[in-house]
Design a protein around this motif. Structure first.
Motif, short mmCIF file in Angstrom:
data_model
loop_
_atom_site.label_atom_id
_atom_site.label_comp_id
_atom_site.label_asym_id
_atom_site.label_seq_id
_atom_site.Cartn_x
_atom_site.Cartn_y
_atom_site.Cartn_z
N LYS A 262 0.42 -2.81 39.69
CA LYS A 262 1.71 -3.16 40.28
C LYS A 262 2.62 -3.92 39.31
O LYS A 262 2.16 -4.53 38.35
CB LYS A 262 1.49 -4.04 41.53
CG LYS A 262 0.57 -3.44 42.58
CD LYS A 262 1.15 -2.18 43.19
CE LYS A 262 0.27 -1.68 44.33
NZ LYS A 262 0.79 -0.44 44.95
N GLN B 246 13.30 -4.12 40.31
CA GLN B 246 12.43 -4.02 41.47
C GLN B 246 11.01 -4.37 41.08
O GLN B 246 10.56 -4.11 39.97
CB GLN B 246 12.47 -2.59 42.05
CG GLN B 246 13.80 -2.20 42.68
CD GLN B 246 13.89 -2.65 44.13
OE1 GLN B 246 13.41 -1.99 45.04
NE2 GLN B 246 14.55 -3.79 44.35
N ASP C 171 6.82 -4.71 42.81
CA ASP C 171 5.91 -4.36 43.90
C ASP C 171 5.31 -5.59 44.57
O ASP C 171 4.93 -5.55 45.73
CB ASP C 171 4.77 -3.48 43.38
CG ASP C 171 5.30 -2.24 42.67
OD1 ASP C 171 6.02 -1.46 43.32
OD2 ASP C 171 4.99 -2.08 41.47
N VAL C 172 5.22 -6.69 43.81
CA VAL C 172 4.69 -7.95 44.32
C VAL C 172 5.60 -9.07 43.83
O VAL C 172 5.90 -9.15 42.63
CB VAL C 172 3.24 -8.21 43.83
CG1 VAL C 172 2.73 -9.55 44.38
CG2 VAL C 172 2.31 -7.07 44.23
N VAL C 173 6.04 -9.92 44.76
CA VAL C 173 6.82 -11.10 44.40
C VAL C 173 6.10 -12.34 44.93
O VAL C 173 5.79 -12.42 46.13
CB VAL C 173 8.25 -11.05 44.97
CG1 VAL C 173 8.98 -12.37 44.71
CG2 VAL C 173 9.03 -9.89 44.36
N ALA D 210 14.05 -12.58 47.15
CA ALA D 210 12.78 -11.86 47.01
C ALA D 210 12.81 -10.52 47.74
O ALA D 210 12.33 -9.50 47.21
CB ALA D 210 11.63 -12.72 47.53
N LEU E 165 12.07 -6.72 46.15
CA LEU E 165 10.84 -6.01 46.51
C LEU E 165 11.08 -4.53 46.74
O LEU E 165 11.99 -4.15 47.50
CB LEU E 165 10.21 -6.62 47.76
CG LEU E 165 9.24 -7.77 47.53
CD1 LEU E 165 8.90 -8.44 48.86
CD2 LEU E 165 7.97 -7.31 46.82
N GLY F 49 6.44 -3.39 49.54
CA GLY F 49 6.03 -4.40 48.57
C GLY F 49 5.29 -5.55 49.23
O GLY F 49 5.27 -5.72 50.46
N LEU G 287 4.89 -9.64 49.53
CA LEU G 287 5.57 -10.93 49.36
C LEU G 287 4.56 -12.04 49.58
O LEU G 287 3.87 -12.08 50.60
CB LEU G 287 6.72 -11.05 50.36
CG LEU G 287 7.44 -12.40 50.42
CD1 LEU G 287 8.14 -12.70 49.10
CD2 LEU G 287 8.44 -12.43 51.57
N ARG H 38 3.41 -7.84 53.93
CA ARG H 38 3.88 -6.53 53.46
C ARG H 38 5.29 -6.33 53.98
O ARG H 38 5.55 -6.53 55.17
CB ARG H 38 2.97 -5.39 53.95
CG ARG H 38 3.40 -4.02 53.39
CD ARG H 38 2.41 -2.92 53.74
NE ARG H 38 2.45 -2.57 55.15
CZ ARG H 38 2.22 -1.32 55.61
NH1 ARG H 38 1.96 -0.36 54.77
NH2 ARG H 38 2.24 -1.09 56.90
#
Length: 395
Positions: free
Chosen positions: A223, A292, A294-296, A324, A328, A332, A334, A393
């Motif tokens: 990711k 962008q 996939d994980v923040v 955020a 995402l 994604g 969070l 998610r």
């Protein structure tokens, strides 16, 4: 004979229930003339013994309570018993006492020692006093720590503002033994982290996020990851080690980022980059550029130290989450962390509900998490459960 602090009528119940903080508003009078830091007996309005504590007229918490047995003085034997009980949890129950490990030895109210935090990093201990009474007993406490843990050195860390709140003047310094080496490091979940005991934030490292970092790392394989307020690497390094395709770690502190870069090198990680910038501003720039992820991960410092600051703190958390959600990608992940103790888990969840509705994105909370187990919560002082971590998610 100990001085006595007499409670107002109908104010004793929380303290019979073993809450350790006696604020000035609950006190009717003081009998005797205790000096700040002296041992006192807390007595109900009807004259019944409640608990034994340490007095401080300069603090909003006039008495911190430690013992609910009338015949047990707050002497070396008492502190030995309390600290050894804390050590037993970390060693015998949690099995954290590995030679190169890092863990919290004693966690203030959670270990019924209000106003003292002790962390272990390999052969060194850091101690932080946030109560005048314990600071004045530091020689006894250091002696007990030496006997129980046999460290090479003990270093005092201070928290900003405590001098004013408690009326005690403390400075970061070596309390006993050898000074910690500049290249001191600990092993954590198969990784290596350098720890700066003399200049790092708090007591040198965020031990409380240990298990949360591992939980998030499992979701980062392949990711694109953004780690906001990364400090010395934390979540971002875990993600990179787990196989993230790319990691961007952002922090406003260049010394913290330098430590993070060294940690990346120590773990042979090249799929991570670091940005020294104001996090709010940098996230806004990333949104404007169309980036962008996939994980923040949002792991900001404490935003409010008193109730008056909570509304402004919530505005800060809201702004972070608005940014955020814009960063995402579809479906994604969070990660929302909050170490502001005055903001409850329900407050954080409500904020997420509001922000996701405004953004017209469905959000599913898939994990509710707290600090690692060496940061327990005392049920009689649930204010000790300060850290919240929500993994969601975003659809």
């Amino acid at each position: 004979m100990s001085a006595k602090v007499i409670l107002k009528a109908k104010r004793a119940q929380p303290f019979f229930g073993r809450h350790p903080w006696v604020f000035a508003g609950a006190i009717e009078r003081v009998e005797g003339a205790p000096a700040d830091g002296d041992e006192v007996e807390l007595v109900s309005h009807g004259g019944n013994f409640v608990a034994r504590g340490l007095y401080n007229s300069q603090s909003k918490i006039n008495v911190r309570l430690y013992c609910w047995e009338a015949d047990v003085p707050l002497d070396r034997a008492f502190f030995y018993s309390r600290i050894s009980r804390a050590v037993q949890l970390r060693h015998d129950v949690l099995k954290l006492n590995t030679p190169e490990g890092g863990y919290r030895v004693c966690f203030s109210e959670s270990d019924y020692l209000s106003g003292m935090v002790v962390d272990r990093y390999g052969d060194w201990l850091t101690v932080q006093f946030t109560a005048l009474g314990l600071a004045r007993r530091r020689e006894i406490i250091i002696d007990v720590l030496r006997e129980l843990l046999n460290p090479k050195g003990i270093y005092l860390r201070t928290e900003k503002g405590i001098g004013k709140l408690e009326g005690v003047e403390l400075h970061d310094q070596l309390l006993w033994g050898e000074p910690p080496p500049a290249d001191l490091s600990i092993a954590e979940n198969g990784m290596r982290f350098l720890v700066n005991l003399t200049e790092g934030q708090k007591t040198g490292y965020y031990l409380d996020q240990r298990d949360n970092r591992a939980a998030v790392a499992r979701l980062c394989v392949g990711k694109r990851v953004l780690d906001a307020f990364c400090y010395s690497g934390g979540f971002g390094l875990y993600a990179a080690n787990a196989g993230a395709s790319e990691v961007l770690s952002v922090d406003a502190s260049e010394p913290a980022l330098e430590l993070a870069r060294r940690n990346a090198n120590a773990n042979n990680l090249s799929n991570i980059t670091f940005a020294n910038a104001d996090v709010f501003k940098h996230l806004g720039e990333l949104v404007a550029s169309g980036r962008q992820f996939d994980v923040v991960v949002l792991d900001p410092p404490k935003f409010a130290r008193n109730r008056a600051a909570v509304p402004e703190a919530l505005k800060g958390y809201r702004r972070l989450h608005q940014l955020a959600l814009k960063l995402l990608a579809k479906d994604g992940i969070l990660v929302s962390c909050c170490c502001t103790g005055l903001i409850a888990m329900t407050d954080l969840e409500e904020l997420l509900a509001q922000v996701s509705t405004e953004a017209r994105r469905d959000l599913q909370i898939i994990e509710r998490r707290g600090p690692a187990a060496d940061h327990p919560v005392a049920v009689t002082c649930r204010e000790s459960g300060y850290l919240k971590c929500l993994i969601s998610r975003v659809l």
